[in-house]
Design a protein around this motif. Structure first.
Motif, PDB file in Angstrom:
ATOM      1  N   TYR A  84     -12.762  -5.152   3.796  1.00 57.57           N
ATOM      2  CA  TYR A  84     -11.478  -5.603   3.317  1.00 57.57           C
ATOM      3  C   TYR A  84     -10.557  -4.553   3.348  1.00 57.57           C
ATOM      4  O   TYR A  84      -9.143  -4.733   4.121  1.00 57.57           O
ATOM      5  N   THR A  85     -10.597  -3.398   2.590  1.00 58.96           N
ATOM      6  CA  THR A  85      -9.709  -2.472   2.551  1.00 58.96           C
ATOM      7  C   THR A  85      -9.478  -1.836   4.096  1.00 58.96           C
ATOM      8  O   THR A  85      -8.395  -1.443   4.228  1.00 58.96           O
TER       9      THR A  85
ATOM     10  N   THR B 164      -9.442   2.638  10.575  1.00 60.87           N
ATOM     11  CA  THR B 164      -8.404   2.427   9.620  1.00 60.87           C
ATOM     12  C   THR B 164      -6.923   3.105  10.666  1.00 60.87           C
ATOM     13  O   THR B 164      -7.517   3.555  11.776  1.00 60.87           O
TER      14      THR B 164
ATOM     15  N   VAL C  80      -8.764  -2.469  -5.601  1.00 63.40           N
ATOM     16  CA  VAL C  80      -8.595  -3.518  -4.491  1.00 63.40           C
ATOM     17  C   VAL C  80      -9.257  -4.875  -5.116  1.00 63.40           C
ATOM     18  O   VAL C  80     -10.387  -4.928  -5.413  1.00 63.40           O
TER      19      VAL C  80
ATOM     20  N   GLU D 113     -13.186  -2.816  -4.123  1.00 62.73           N
ATOM     21  CA  GLU D 113     -13.203  -1.470  -4.142  1.00 62.73           C
ATOM     22  C   GLU D 113     -12.358  -0.701  -5.297  1.00 62.73           C
ATOM     23  O   GLU D 113     -11.283  -1.486  -5.521  1.00 62.73           O
TER      24      GLU D 113
ATOM     25  N   LEU E 145       0.828  -1.268  -0.104  1.00 66.25           N
ATOM     26  CA  LEU E 145       0.001  -0.049  -0.168  1.00 66.25           C
ATOM     27  C   LEU E 145       0.873   1.387  -0.076  1.00 66.25           C
ATOM     28  O   LEU E 145       0.521   2.293  -0.486  1.00 66.25           O
TER      29      LEU E 145
ATOM     30  N   PRO F  55     -11.483   4.572   3.247  1.00 68.65           N
ATOM     31  CA  PRO F  55     -11.973   3.158   2.698  1.00 68.65           C
ATOM     32  C   PRO F  55     -13.524   3.000   2.910  1.00 68.65           C
ATOM     33  O   PRO F  55     -14.077   3.235   3.986  1.00 68.65           O
TER      34      PRO F  55
ATOM     35  N   TYR G 138      -9.965  -8.872  -4.359  1.00 66.68           N
ATOM     36  CA  TYR G 138      -9.984 -10.234  -3.286  1.00 66.68           C
ATOM     37  C   TYR G 138     -10.872 -11.119  -3.807  1.00 66.68           C
ATOM     38  O   TYR G 138     -11.679 -11.098  -4.512  1.00 66.68           O
TER      39      TYR G 138
ATOM     40  N   VAL H  31      -9.370   5.942  -1.339  1.00 63.56           N
ATOM     41  CA  VAL H  31      -9.370   4.367  -0.655  1.00 63.56           C
ATOM     42  C   VAL H  31      -8.466   4.489   0.477  1.00 63.56           C
ATOM     43  O   VAL H  31      -8.867   3.650   1.227  1.00 63.56           O
TER      44      VAL H  31
ATOM     45  N   HIS I  21     -14.944  -0.297   1.832  1.00 63.18           N
ATOM     46  CA  HIS I  21     -15.279  -1.832   1.860  1.00 63.18           C
ATOM     47  C   HIS I  21     -14.342  -2.308   3.180  1.00 63.18           C
ATOM     48  O   HIS I  21     -13.239  -2.198   3.363  1.00 63.18           O
TER      49      HIS I  21
END
Length: 382
Positions: free
Chosen positions: A273-274, A366, A250, A258, A238, A269, A252, A265, A271
């Motif tokens: 996962y992000t 985050t 992104v 995303e 990242l 973020p 997966y 992002v 999503h």
């Protein structure tokens, strides 16, 4: 990599025929699906991926190992092991041409000329019994049709462009006589030797130390600015994305989860996962404490979840996530899109609880706001 890298045969023509993209769009991948048929079943390595890249633009394709990043690029280049590879459906438009249905001889004129790729490991990508000058020269003569003398002059110019000192002497050396960072510069020089419209860099800083990583990233940015080539950067780092590209996708488990601008992002973020990836990064706020980790493991490609593929590991999942297949939908007022049921109408309360913002994107879980760390290790899911 085992086996021979070969050209993928043209997929059935009946699956294609839509209109080309606008002139300002260089690359337009539409609903691409690449499957591998093996003894244990079928692996949907790339499953409905759509990506658009304007001329001169930069895009980062991010995700952990085996999420489909490299297979997307190799499918676009029509380079994969066959069998067992199959392009099940989809289109790849490049500079007004649809590549998947293009005849092999026409594709060879584009590959290495208009589209160039820097592979992950330069030592295994370069021919050990030819000097680097011979390898770059061959590509130039094949695609540009110039004399050996002019091709050699272009070799020297390409090596000088990527900052290799004593280029004339270095061109006569073999790959094993160079360091890892120097070999990566050679790969970039080879990719740029025919002045491509699109440069694909697949994990260009893997296995390099931090200092050399920074030099390679600066080189990619400088060369792109000088040649105005578009850049598709494939990475799991990242920090590399934050420093190099304008937009991020992104991935997966073979799907895009995303997409949006790099700033949106990484700082907002949308999503889970992000959010989990960013939460796992070390920061001043997490010093002295255990790093956050995404629970569970990536699902088996032979036994994917029936609903959202991230649902078994998502702390925000509910019953609908385990049965309903989410689509990429608008996830913020900033133009982001995410493959998550949280962003559907009626789920506002769940979304606010997950992201801490009624608007859909937030930083509640985050890493602390501010610049993303320059380098990060790949997020392991043990």
């Amino acid at each position: 990599m085992t086996g021979e890298i070969r050209e993928i045969p043209v997929a059935p023509a009946g699956q294609r025929g839509s209109e080309p993209p606008a002139a300002e769009v260089l690359l337009d991948i539409r609903d691409l699906r690449t499957y591998f048929h093996v003894m244990d079943g079928t692996v949907r390595a790339v499953d409905g991926v759509s990506i658009s890249l304007p001329r001169g633009g930069t895009l980062g394709l991010v995700g952990e190992s085996a999420c489909g990043k490299s297979v997307t690029a190799l499918t676009m280049m029509r380079l994969l092991d066959i069998p067992p590879a199959e392009i099940a459906s989809g289109e790849v438009w490049f500079d007004g041409q649809e590549l998947v249905s293009l005849p092999d001889d026409e594709m060879r004129k584009i590959r290495g000329n208009d589209i160039a790729m820097v592979f992950q490991e330069p030592l295994t990508s370069l021919n050990p019994v030819l000097t680097i000058g011979e390898q770059i020269s061959e590509q130039i003569r094949v695609h540009l049709g110039v004399s050996k003398k002019e091709a050699w002059e272009r070799v020297i110019a390409a090596l000088e462009l990527v900052g290799i000192p004593s280029a004339a002497q270095r061109a006569k050396q073999y790959p094993h006589e160079m360091s890892g960072g120097m070999r990566q510069r050679v790969m970039i020089a080879m990719a740029l030797s025919c002045e491509p419209k699109l440069l694909i860099a697949d994990e260009p800083t893997t296995a390099l130390d931090v200092t050399i990583q920074a030099q390679i990233l600066e080189l990619l940015k400088a060369v792109r600015d000088r040649t105005n080539s578009a850049l598709l950067l494939i990475t799991h780092d990242l920090g590399v994305v934050a420093e190099t590209v304008d937009r991020v996708v992104v991935m997966y488990a073979g799907q895009i989860v995303e997409e949006g601008t790099t700033t949106d992002v990484l700082l907002r973020p949308t999503h889970p996962y992000t959010v989990g990836l960013l939460s796992s990064l070390p920061s001043g706020r997490t010093r002295g404490t255990r790093l956050s980790a995404i629970k569970g493991v990536v699902p088996s490609p032979f036994n994917l979840p029936p609903g959202c593929r991230f649902a078994p590991r998502c702390r925000f999942a509910w019953d609908d996530c385990r049965t309903d297949v989410p689509e990429l939908v608008s996830s913020s007022t900033h133009g982001q899109r995410a493959r998550c049921l949280l962003h559907l109408p009626g789920n506002e309360a769940r979304r606010e609880a997950a992201f801490g913002s009624p608007g859909g994107g937030g930083q509640a879980v985050t890493a602390e706001p501010g610049p993303v760390p320059a380098t990060t290790a790949e997020h392991d899911h043990a």
